[in-house]
Write an enzyme that holds these catalytic residues in place. Sequence first.
Site, short mmCIF file in Angstrom:
data_model
loop_
_atom_site.label_atom_id
_atom_site.label_comp_id
_atom_site.label_asym_id
_atom_site.label_seq_id
_atom_site.Cartn_x
_atom_site.Cartn_y
_atom_site.Cartn_z
CG ASP A 96 -8.92 16.80 -14.96
OD1 ASP A 96 -8.16 16.22 -15.77
OD2 ASP A 96 -10.00 16.32 -14.58
CE LYS A 138 -11.63 8.83 -18.81
NZ LYS A 138 -11.97 10.07 -18.12
CE1 TYR A 148 -15.61 12.26 -16.80
CE2 TYR A 148 -15.32 12.10 -14.43
CZ TYR A 148 -15.57 11.51 -15.64
OH TYR A 148 -15.82 10.16 -15.69
NE ARG A 157 -2.98 0.39 3.26
CZ ARG A 157 -2.26 0.54 4.38
NH1 ARG A 157 -1.47 1.59 4.54
NH2 ARG A 157 -2.31 -0.37 5.32
C1 LIG Z 1 -12.49 10.39 -16.83
C2 LIG Z 1 -12.15 11.69 -16.24
C3 LIG Z 1 -12.00 11.82 -14.85
C4 LIG Z 1 -12.23 10.68 -13.89
O1 LIG Z 1 -11.29 9.66 -14.05
P1 LIG Z 1 -11.59 8.08 -13.80
O2 LIG Z 1 -10.31 7.45 -14.17
O3 LIG Z 1 -12.74 7.72 -14.68
O4 LIG Z 1 -11.94 7.94 -12.37
C5 LIG Z 1 -11.64 13.08 -14.36
N1 LIG Z 1 -11.48 14.14 -15.19
C6 LIG Z 1 -11.62 14.03 -16.52
C7 LIG Z 1 -11.40 15.24 -17.39
C8 LIG Z 1 -11.97 12.81 -17.09
O5 LIG Z 1 -12.12 12.72 -18.42
#
Ligand SMILES: *Cc1c(COP(=O)(O)O)cnc(C)c1O
Length: 387
Positions: A176, A201, A104, A52
Amino acid sequence: MTNDLSAGFGTKAVHAGQSPDPSTGAVMTPVYFTSTYAQAAPGDHKGYEYSRTHNPTRTALQDNIAALENGKLGIAFASGLAAVDAIVRLLKPGDELVSTNDLYGGTYRLFTKLFAHYGIVFKFVDMTDIAQLEEALTAKTKLVWVETPSNPLLHIIDIKAVAALKKKYDFTLVVDNTFATPYLQQPIHLGADLVMHSATKYLGGHSDVVLGLIVAKDESLAKQLLFIQNSAGAIPGPMDCFLVLRGIKTLHLRMKQHCENTKTIAHFLQAHPKVEKVHWPGFSSHRGHAIAVEQMNGFGGMISFIIKGDKGADARNFLSNLKVFTLAESLGGVESLCGHPASMTHASIPKEERIKAGLSDSLIRLSVGIEDAADLQQDIEQALSKI
Ligand SMILES: *Cc1c(COP(=O)(O)O)cnc(C)c1O
């Protein structure tokens, strides 16, 4: 050379954080499937005690992303939202977080449906207008949350201009960077303190893993986040870390192709008689174009658009008729995906808020993959011809 910060992006993507395994010479970072590590005597270990807290596959990934984002330290989580969760845990009841209003959907849900119960105050403003952001800032503002380009309208927020407000107000700036990736945008260079990624992504890039990453600019934030990572425990497993490390090795090549294909599709849609409006920051008519040119090295792989005269039915028809594009949540994989934000990714935002933010029922979002652009274009053409 692996952690040489002066190396080019592609070299860092392939090598940073990784060196041949000391025990075997294995060139690829092994997937360390272990929860614990042998100690020679109590407390006498090789820096690894329990998975962890530390796992070598995770360490390689964390060091890799830190190098790509030019930060002090990378911290990995089980998902993008687990990374968002860890950042909000830096706050205390009464603290305020100011965020962009077309955030998001999952981040919005986490802020308003979970953390709001703990006395943290969330404000949502249109950050493409810096004056609106400044109006929302108070002495209690501890975090400013930027998402640029935004999802799904591809609004562009001027990161440098937001960071300039730190001279007057004492907040931590989070970006982000999921849509742009460090290949196209490096928020720490522009003044951010923390960079957050859904590595699910583009970083992973193959739609085969869910993982989140944070990069901290300085030691103090890094230490707090490492403490949260170990204390709350939302860590990714070593196999998931391996998959993202492997994905990142081709990030620069994939992003080039995503950008190129997206440009082709954006111009094709813009010229199509059945299309009302295309959101893509590469158009000089896009409201954030000049800022995008300034702070990004390309316009990314995402487009959204509206079909002419549509009340929502045509959008649904169009999506069902696509054959190369897959109708699915998510984005950033090598394969092209399409989606309907109103009923899919942004369904958790109340309808009134959604419409106010410009997310109509007829909006279509495309994540343009790295297939041949001609095939993608033909697919869109045939699906548009059926409505
Ligand atoms: C998908 C996404 C998230 C969340 O991420 P997960 O891996 O699905 O938990 C946060 N911000 C953006 C811009 C995203 O496209």
